[in-house]
Structures are given as structure tokens and as C-alpha cells.
Design a protein around this motif. Structure first.
Motif, PDB file in Angstrom:
ATOM      1  N   ARG A 186      11.180  22.847  54.485  1.00 35.65           N
ATOM      2  CA  ARG A 186      11.740  22.490  55.792  1.00 35.65           C
ATOM      3  C   ARG A 186      13.259  22.593  55.781  1.00 35.65           C
ATOM      4  O   ARG A 186      13.870  23.057  56.739  1.00 35.65           O
ATOM      5  CB  ARG A 186      11.274  21.077  56.170  1.00 35.65           C
ATOM      6  N   ARG A 187      13.852  22.148  54.697  1.00 39.72           N
ATOM      7  CA  ARG A 187      15.305  22.277  54.583  1.00 39.72           C
ATOM      8  C   ARG A 187      15.697  23.755  54.558  1.00 39.72           C
ATOM      9  O   ARG A 187      16.645  24.167  55.227  1.00 39.72           O
ATOM     10  CB  ARG A 187      15.821  21.596  53.317  1.00 39.72           C
ATOM     11  N   GLN A 188      14.985  24.541  53.776  1.00 43.59           N
ATOM     12  CA  GLN A 188      15.294  25.967  53.678  1.00 43.59           C
ATOM     13  C   GLN A 188      15.252  26.638  55.045  1.00 43.59           C
ATOM     14  O   GLN A 188      16.182  27.381  55.416  1.00 43.59           O
ATOM     15  CB  GLN A 188      14.280  26.637  52.740  1.00 43.59           C
ATOM     16  N   GLY A 189      14.200  26.382  55.804  1.00 45.58           N
ATOM     17  CA  GLY A 189      14.090  26.995  57.121  1.00 45.58           C
ATOM     18  C   GLY A 189      15.204  26.566  58.051  1.00 45.58           C
ATOM     19  O   GLY A 189      15.763  27.387  58.791  1.00 45.58           O
ATOM     20  N   PHE A 190      15.557  25.286  58.019  1.00 43.58           N
ATOM     21  CA  PHE A 190      16.606  24.744  58.880  1.00 43.58           C
ATOM     22  C   PHE A 190      17.963  25.349  58.547  1.00 43.58           C
ATOM     23  O   PHE A 190      18.675  25.870  59.419  1.00 43.58           O
ATOM     24  CB  PHE A 190      16.641  23.223  58.717  1.00 43.58           C
ATOM     25  N   ILE A 191      18.331  25.319  57.260  1.00 44.12           N
ATOM     26  CA  ILE A 191      19.644  25.798  56.824  1.00 44.12           C
ATOM     27  C   ILE A 191      19.774  27.304  57.029  1.00 44.12           C
ATOM     28  O   ILE A 191      20.812  27.804  57.500  1.00 44.12           O
ATOM     29  CB  ILE A 191      19.893  25.437  55.357  1.00 44.12           C
ATOM     30  N   GLU A 192      18.728  28.056  56.686  1.00 47.36           N
ATOM     31  CA  GLU A 192      18.809  29.515  56.818  1.00 47.36           C
ATOM     32  C   GLU A 192      18.948  29.942  58.272  1.00 47.36           C
ATOM     33  O   GLU A 192      19.656  30.907  58.579  1.00 47.36           O
ATOM     34  CB  GLU A 192      17.585  30.164  56.172  1.00 47.36           C
ATOM     35  N   GLU A 193      18.295  29.233  59.184  1.00 49.05           N
ATOM     36  CA  GLU A 193      18.407  29.578  60.600  1.00 49.05           C
ATOM     37  C   GLU A 193      19.824  29.312  61.109  1.00 49.05           C
ATOM     38  O   GLU A 193      20.374  30.101  61.892  1.00 49.05           O
ATOM     39  CB  GLU A 193      17.399  28.791  61.433  1.00 49.05           C
ATOM     40  N   LEU A 194      20.435  28.224  60.650  1.00 48.14           N
ATOM     41  CA  LEU A 194      21.822  27.956  61.034  1.00 48.14           C
ATOM     42  C   LEU A 194      22.729  29.086  60.556  1.00 48.14           C
ATOM     43  O   LEU A 194      23.605  29.554  61.287  1.00 48.14           O
ATOM     44  CB  LEU A 194      22.284  26.623  60.436  1.00 48.14           C
ATOM     45  N   GLY A 195      22.516  29.524  59.316  1.00 49.67           N
ATOM     46  CA  GLY A 195      23.317  30.618  58.782  1.00 49.67           C
ATOM     47  C   GLY A 195      23.122  31.903  59.557  1.00 49.67           C
ATOM     48  O   GLY A 195      24.089  32.634  59.833  1.00 49.67           O
ATOM     49  N   ARG A 196      21.864  32.183  59.944  1.00 45.08           N
ATOM     50  CA  ARG A 196      21.588  33.404  60.707  1.00 45.08           C
ATOM     51  C   ARG A 196      22.309  33.396  62.046  1.00 45.08           C
ATOM     52  O   ARG A 196      22.686  34.449  62.564  1.00 45.08           O
ATOM     53  CB  ARG A 196      20.074  33.557  60.924  1.00 45.08           C
ATOM     54  N   GLN A 197      22.522  32.199  62.595  1.00 43.21           N
ATOM     55  CA  GLN A 197      23.161  32.116  63.900  1.00 43.21           C
ATOM     56  C   GLN A 197      24.664  31.821  63.800  1.00 43.21           C
ATOM     57  O   GLN A 197      25.302  31.462  64.796  1.00 43.21           O
ATOM     58  CB  GLN A 197      22.462  31.052  64.747  1.00 43.21           C
ATOM     59  N   GLY A 198      25.216  31.999  62.613  1.00 44.05           N
ATOM     60  CA  GLY A 198      26.665  31.944  62.469  1.00 44.05           C
ATOM     61  C   GLY A 198      27.261  30.582  62.223  1.00 44.05           C
ATOM     62  O   GLY A 198      28.495  30.430  62.257  1.00 44.05           O
ATOM     63  N   ILE A 199      26.454  29.568  61.938  1.00 47.87           N
ATOM     64  CA  ILE A 199      26.981  28.243  61.625  1.00 47.87           C
ATOM     65  C   ILE A 199      27.218  28.156  60.123  1.00 47.87           C
ATOM     66  O   ILE A 199      26.286  28.381  59.336  1.00 47.87           O
ATOM     67  CB  ILE A 199      25.993  27.139  62.052  1.00 47.87           C
ATOM     68  N   PRO A 200      28.439  27.873  59.671  1.00 48.83           N
ATOM     69  CA  PRO A 200      28.684  27.736  58.233  1.00 48.83           C
ATOM     70  C   PRO A 200      27.811  26.626  57.655  1.00 48.83           C
ATOM     71  O   PRO A 200      27.920  25.464  58.066  1.00 48.83           O
ATOM     72  CB  PRO A 200      30.171  27.376  58.151  1.00 48.83           C
ATOM     73  N   THR A 201      26.928  26.984  56.734  1.00 44.68           N
ATOM     74  CA  THR A 201      25.981  25.998  56.215  1.00 44.68           C
ATOM     75  C   THR A 201      26.682  24.903  55.414  1.00 44.68           C
ATOM     76  O   THR A 201      26.130  23.813  55.257  1.00 44.68           O
ATOM     77  CB  THR A 201      24.920  26.675  55.341  1.00 44.68           C
ATOM     78  N   SER A 202      27.884  25.178  54.946  1.00 45.52           N
ATOM     79  CA  SER A 202      28.625  24.160  54.195  1.00 45.52           C
ATOM     80  C   SER A 202      29.054  22.999  55.086  1.00 45.52           C
ATOM     81  O   SER A 202      29.405  21.923  54.590  1.00 45.52           O
ATOM     82  CB  SER A 202      29.857  24.786  53.531  1.00 45.52           C
ATOM     83  N   THR A 203      29.036  23.205  56.392  1.00 44.93           N
ATOM     84  CA  THR A 203      29.447  22.133  57.309  1.00 44.93           C
ATOM     85  C   THR A 203      28.297  21.207  57.678  1.00 44.93           C
ATOM     86  O   THR A 203      28.513  20.195  58.350  1.00 44.93           O
ATOM     87  CB  THR A 203      30.021  22.739  58.602  1.00 44.93           C
ATOM     88  N   VAL A 204      27.080  21.537  57.265  1.00 46.10           N
ATOM     89  CA  VAL A 204      25.917  20.717  57.599  1.00 46.10           C
ATOM     90  C   VAL A 204      25.885  19.486  56.687  1.00 46.10           C
ATOM     91  O   VAL A 204      25.972  19.601  55.461  1.00 46.10           O
ATOM     92  CB  VAL A 204      24.613  21.512  57.443  1.00 46.10           C
ATOM     93  N   SER A 205      25.762  18.328  57.273  1.00 46.66           N
ATOM     94  CA  SER A 205      25.650  17.086  56.493  1.00 46.66           C
ATOM     95  C   SER A 205      24.211  16.939  56.022  1.00 46.66           C
ATOM     96  O   SER A 205      23.292  16.827  56.842  1.00 46.66           O
ATOM     97  CB  SER A 205      26.047  15.885  57.346  1.00 46.66           C
ATOM     98  N   VAL A 206      24.022  16.960  54.713  1.00 47.92           N
ATOM     99  CA  VAL A 206      22.675  16.896  54.136  1.00 47.92           C
ATOM    100  C   VAL A 206      22.512  15.589  53.370  1.00 47.92           C
ATOM    101  O   VAL A 206      23.330  15.256  52.510  1.00 47.92           O
ATOM    102  CB  VAL A 206      22.423  18.095  53.195  1.00 47.92           C
ATOM    103  N   ARG A 207      21.461  14.859  53.687  1.00 49.39           N
ATOM    104  CA  ARG A 207      21.102  13.653  52.946  1.00 49.39           C
ATOM    105  C   ARG A 207      19.630  13.774  52.567  1.00 49.39           C
ATOM    106  O   ARG A 207      18.773  13.882  53.429  1.00 49.39           O
ATOM    107  CB  ARG A 207      21.327  12.392  53.794  1.00 49.39           C
ATOM    108  N   GLU A 208      19.362  13.764  51.263  1.00 48.26           N
ATOM    109  CA  GLU A 208      17.989  13.962  50.796  1.00 48.26           C
ATOM    110  C   GLU A 208      17.532  12.797  49.918  1.00 48.26           C
ATOM    111  O   GLU A 208      18.248  11.826  49.730  1.00 48.26           O
ATOM    112  CB  GLU A 208      17.892  15.285  50.025  1.00 48.26           C
ATOM    113  N   ASP A 209      16.307  12.937  49.391  1.00 46.01           N
ATOM    114  CA  ASP A 209      15.667  11.897  48.587  1.00 46.01           C
ATOM    115  C   ASP A 209      15.489  10.612  49.390  1.00 46.01           C
ATOM    116  O   ASP A 209      15.600   9.510  48.847  1.00 46.01           O
ATOM    117  CB  ASP A 209      16.450  11.637  47.302  1.00 46.01           C
ATOM    118  N   LEU A 210      15.227  10.775  50.683  1.00 45.76           N
ATOM    119  CA  LEU A 210      14.959   9.644  51.571  1.00 45.76           C
ATOM    120  C   LEU A 210      13.447   9.543  51.713  1.00 45.76           C
ATOM    121  O   LEU A 210      12.837  10.338  52.418  1.00 45.76           O
ATOM    122  CB  LEU A 210      15.617   9.870  52.933  1.00 45.76           C
TER     123      LEU A 210
END
Length: 332
Positions: free
Chosen positions: A193-217
Motif C-alpha cells: 500500500r505504501r509502495q502504490g501510494f508513494i509511486e503514484e505521487l512520484g508519477r504525478q510530479g510530487i517529490p516523494t521526499s516531502t511526504v511525511s511517513v509514519r510506519e509501524d503503527l
């Protein structure tokens, strides 16, 4: 049992006492028997008497789920009970709690009761340990997560595509500051799910480094705390994608505490009861656990009835359900 006795150099009665945890056996002898049992992959037969029935079946199936208390797992359980119960097969359900050791322990318990088949949601890095039983024609069907190290039928959701749908939907409503709240990283579905979300942002020109990621929840409270931290930061996200229903509940609580339920967009993965009754209603990427459970039961029954076709992974599509929270636009 005779094979175990021969390997351990003891009598069959001694093996019986050790396996049934009876007294009257020295610790050294007990260890010999346990070691021999492990080498031979011996499982205590709890239902030997029932094998006198025609077809040598116990009319039972073992169902291993992440947690029977989770609504998603509960719906799968019910669908399995309905489908298998129609054939007179009882379903024994147990919670995995996403513990690799517990996975093997519970499967061993199911095998000891000579179930006619297994339906499993795996967490261990490999399920190769189940090959001996599978090779003896014990039907196995994996649900929600695909197996590793063994070839068997699996019924899953298109997790990566669902994450991508969530990303595209939030972007289409003007969001560029986004956050991802994820389950434990060792869980296959969370990674997809994370992979699909992040890759789609990248495909649409959003720098993935700007995404706030919190995991192990892995529960509601950890998700609530992570969401509070994100939303009280200097540059908070305007939209959140939560990748599991308990994580969504935590995010919803945090938004309510901060009075931001109508200002920050939220899309959750997994639908839940009363999602449409919230204010705003919660937009979700809905899985269809009832379809997953029904299809998995059908595949198990087919295998029990002698289907020897090559194993296959069946994908049940997810669905975007718009209810309001995912359609909130960012403030100027």
C-alpha cells in the motif's frame, strides 16, 4: 509414533507419555522423544478416531487470521463459515497477532487435529515449513497476503493499486503536502500500500521526499499519537492516507481532538461500519472481505474435492468510496 519411538530408542508408551505431557518420564528421555518428534515432523493426532469415517476426513478446517477482533478479519471469518458450513465443515479460527512464531504454533495445533484444509494469513518470512504437509495433499489457501517459499492458491486485494488510487484522488483535490500512516513494515500488505501510494505521487510530479511517513503503527493509539505529532508540526500535511482500519480510527481521533476533521483530508484503507455516519463521512479504499472469504472457501473446497490444477493468485479489486473526508480541499 512407532517411528518416533524407534528413533528415540524408547517404547511407544513412553512416546505417548511425553507427547501427552504425562509424568513418569525422566527429563533426558523426554528430550530424546521431543528431538525425535521434531526430526520426523510428528504431530499428535487429536482426531484419529474420526478418521474411521468414509473418506478419512474430519470435516474441519483451520483458519488463521491477523486478529479475529478486527472487523476485516471478522467478515472473512463469517464468509468462510457460511461457505464451508454449507458442506458440513466446521471452521476453527485463531488470531495470528502478526507473530511469526505464533503462526507456526497455531498451524501445528491445526495439523494435530487433522483438519481437512488450512486457510492462512501469513506473517513469517517464509512458509516453506508447511511444504511437508502440503506435499501430502493437505489443501492450503492463503488470504490477504501471498505465501513465500511454497506454491499454493492465494486470494488477495490489489493493495498497491489501492494505494495509488488514494494518492491520485488526494492530488486531484489539490493536495501537495501529504502524509502516509502505515502498519508494521514486515507486513506484506502494508509495504504494497505504501509502495502504490508513494509511486503514484512520484508519477504525478510530487517529490516523494516531502511526504511525511509514519510506519509501524499497529493499533489505534499509536496512530493517534503519530497523527497528533504530524498535525501540530510547523508545516503540517493537508491530507492523510491511513493504510489500515485501526490506523484510520487513530487518525480520526486525532483529527477530532484538534478540531480538524473538516479541514484535513483523510482516506483510509479498509471500509468499516458507520463510516458513512461520521461528520464528514470517511472516504475509503474498500476491500471486500466477504468476497475474499467466499472465494478462498471455494478454492479450498475445490482442492479438497481433488482439484490438482496449478496454484493461482486471485485478486479481488478494491474500490474507492467517496463520503466527504477524502474530498476536503486544502485551505489557501
Amino acid at each position: 509414533m512407532r517411528h518416533v519411538a524407534a528413533l528415540a530408542g524408547v517404547g511407544i508408551k513412553t512416546v505417548s507419555r511425553v507427547i501427552n505431557d504425562e509424568s513418569g518420564v525422566s527429563e533426558a528421555t523426554r528430550q530424546k522423544v521431543l528431538n525425535a518428534s521434531q526430526q520426523l515432523n510428528y504431530q499428535l493426532d487429536m482426531a484419529a478416531g474420526s478418521l474411521r469415517r468414509a473418506g478419512r476426513r474430519t470435516l474441519s478446517a483451520g483458519l488463521l487470521l491477523p486478529s479475529v477482533s478486527n472487523p476485516f478479519s471478522g467478515e472473512i471469518n463469517r464468509a468462510m463459515e457460511d461457505a464451508l458450513g454449507a458442506r458440513g465443515i466446521a471452521v476453527f479460527a485463531a488470531s495470528l497477532d502478526d507473530d511469526p512464531q505464533r503462526e507456526q504454533t497455531i498451524i501445528a495445533a491445526f495439523l494435530g487435529r487433522r483438519v481437512d484444509g488450512l486457510i492462512l494469513t501469513p506473517i513469517a518470512k517464509s512458509q516453506a515449513y508447511a511444504i511437508p504437509e502440503h506435499s501430502r495433499d493437505l489443501p492450503m489457501v492463503f488470504i490477504d497476503r501471498e505465501p513465500v517459499g511454497i506454491e499454493a492458491d492465494a486470494v488477495v486485494t490489489n493493495n498497491s493499486a489501492g494505494g495509488a488510487t488514494a494518492a491520485a484522488h488526494l492530488l486531484s483535490h489539490g493536495h501537495v503536502r501529504l502524509a502516509y500512516l502505515g502498519d508494521r513494515t514486515e507486513i506484506q500488505t502494508a509495504r504494497l500500500r505504501r509502495q502504490g501510494f508513494i509511486e503514484e505521487l512520484g508519477r504525478q510530479g510530487i517529490p516523494t521526499s516531502t511526504v511525511s511517513v509514519r510506519e509501524d503503527l499497529h493499533d489505534e493509539e499509536s496512530a493517534r499519537l503519530a497523527t497528533l505529532e504530524l498535525l501540530t508540526a510547523a508545516d503540517p500535511p493537508t491530507a492523510i492516507f491511513s493504510s489500515q482500519n485501526l490506523v484510520t480510527f487513530g487518525a480520526m481521533r486525532a483529527l477530532r481532538e484538534l478540531g480538524l476533521s473538516k479541514q484535513v483530508a483523510l482516506i483510509g484503507f479498509d471500509d468499516f461500519t458507520l463510516a458513512d455516519m461520521m461528520d464528514p463521512g470517511v472516504t475509503v479504499i474498500a476491500q471486500h472481505p466477504e468476497r475474499i472469504g467466499k472465494l478462498a472457501a471455494e478454492r479450498l473446497l475445490a482442492r479438497i474435492d481433488g482439484d490438482t490444477s496449478a496454484p493461482h493468485t486471485y485478486v479481488v479489486p478494491s474500490e474507492l468510496i467517496q463520503r466527504g473526508s477524502g474530498e476536503i480541499r486544502p485551505r489557501a
